[in-house]
Write an enzyme that holds these catalytic residues in place. Structure first.
Site, mmCIF file in Angstrom:
data_model
loop_
_atom_site.group_PDB
_atom_site.id
_atom_site.type_symbol
_atom_site.label_atom_id
_atom_site.label_comp_id
_atom_site.label_asym_id
_atom_site.label_seq_id
_atom_site.Cartn_x
_atom_site.Cartn_y
_atom_site.Cartn_z
ATOM 1 N N HIS A 1 87.861 -10.340 6.263
ATOM 2 C CA HIS A 1 87.745 -9.144 7.088
ATOM 3 C C HIS A 1 86.794 -9.369 8.267
ATOM 4 C CE1 HIS A 1 88.603 -4.760 6.914
ATOM 5 N NE2 HIS A 1 87.457 -4.631 7.564
ATOM 6 N N ASP B 1 90.375 -10.654 1.806
ATOM 7 C CA ASP B 1 89.962 -9.299 2.167
ATOM 8 C C ASP B 1 90.328 -8.384 1.002
ATOM 9 O OD1 ASP B 1 89.665 -6.759 3.266
ATOM 10 O OD2 ASP B 1 90.825 -7.185 5.070
ATOM 11 N N SER C 1 90.600 -1.930 10.260
ATOM 12 C CA SER C 1 89.964 -1.451 9.039
ATOM 13 C C SER C 1 90.164 0.064 8.896
ATOM 14 C CB SER C 1 88.486 -1.854 9.043
ATOM 15 O OG SER C 1 87.911 -1.737 7.773
#
Length: 322
Positions: free
Chosen positions: A295, A265, A167
């Site tokens: 995610h 995501d 991320s």
């Protein structure tokens, strides 16, 4: 507003987790009472859903910086003796530069150390809103400087550094690998692993509209992260924050890259676009796209089998490329 994506479209190994999230009210990070509560909730979630903590021979916390610029790194080393040519893995945790810590990703770093038998240095960089951009990025550069300065004593090779993160940490792993202002003299990044990375805080792809509810990370989550980390709107175009904007056709190739993108995501489309950009410029890219996953695979890899499998793939890439 887009329709809620049906739970049957979620991959079987993540379906129960997403169903439980929705049944509990579907509240995400930005819905918490405060940043402190969001951090605490994330710590609890990672502890409950993460991998078991592998035994690692050496785990050491080191403080860097002074005063308000102080932060901590954690060193994992599963070998008592090292070869001076051994690569070093630098890990940057996710959490939008606002939540997350060395504890939320400790199981991931332990597993990387046991899978590769290489030293792993995890950066517990300073977070927004207390420490806004570029604090986190400067801490990450300072960590690579520390690796260089201590490489001889620890029998590491600073010319073989692998960056990895998920991320926001994936974005950090990328810019530490190529952005001139973050490169450290006396070191070379030889591999980068970008796990559903944040790469563009200026532009929103259609995935933002599609992933607007029903998942722990949504478009509003990403907007909330930006509001709490960036010092000004102009920071959204800074190459350290949005490497997507910095990479142009004809640029020199970057270090070999493993990129994981996810179909459920809000970051998924930009990750695919970035992989294409790098490949067209001559970068060696291994792209894995999981169209039915959302995610957060790695901090929930104790419950989502694909997270553990993808971590093994990432470790294999580092051993092959670094």
């Amino acid at each position: 507003m887009s329709e809620l994506i049906d739970i049957e479209q979620v991959a079987p190994d993540q379906r129960d987790a997403i169903a439980a999230f929705r049944a509990a009210g579907g509240k995400s990070f930005q819905d918490a009472e405060s940043v402190a509560v969001a951090r605490a909730n994330y710590e609890k979630s990672c502890e409950a859903n993460g991998l078991p903590r592998d035994e690692v021979k050496i785990i050491e916390d080191v403080e860097l910086g002074e005063g308000d610029e102080r932060f901590t790194i954690r060193v994992y080393d599963n070998r008592a003796e090292r070869n001076a040519d051994d690569p070093v893995i630098v890990f940057f945790h996710g959490g939008g530069w606002v939540i997350g810590s060395r504890e939320t990703h400790d199981p991931v770093c332990r597993r990387l150390a046991t899978l590769t038998n290489l030293p792993v240095v995890a950066v517990d960089y300073r977070l927004g809103p207390e420490h806004r951009f570029p604090a986190a990025h400067l801490d990450c550069k300072r960590t690579v400087e520390w690796i260089r300065d201590n490489a001889t004593e620890r029998v590491w090779n600073p010319q073989r550094v692998a960056t990895i993160g998920d991320s926001a940490g994936g974005g950090l792993a990328n810019v530490l690998a190529f952005e001139p202002s973050l490169l450290v003299d006396g070191t070379t990044v030889t591999a980068q692993v970008l796990l559903y990375p944040m790469l563009d805080m200026k532009n929103e792809t259609p995935a933002y509209e599609r992933i607007a509810e029903g998942f722990p990370l949504t478009a509003d989550s990403l907007r909330w992260f930006g509001e709490n980390f960036l010092a000004s709107d102009a920071d959204r175009t800074d190459p350290r924050v949005s490497p997507m904007l910095a990479v142009k056709a004809g640029d020199a190739p970057q270090p070999p890259a493993f990129i994981l993108s996810l179909g459920l995501d809000p970051l998924g489309e930009e990750d695919l676009n970035y992989a294409h950009k790098l490949a067209m410029n001559g970068t060696y890219v291994e792209l894995v796209h999981l169209p039915r996953h959302a995610h957060g695979l790695f901090t929930s890899a104790g419950k989502i089998a694909s997270g553990e499998v993808m971590l093994e793939r990432a470790a294999q890439f580092i051993l092959q490329q670094a």
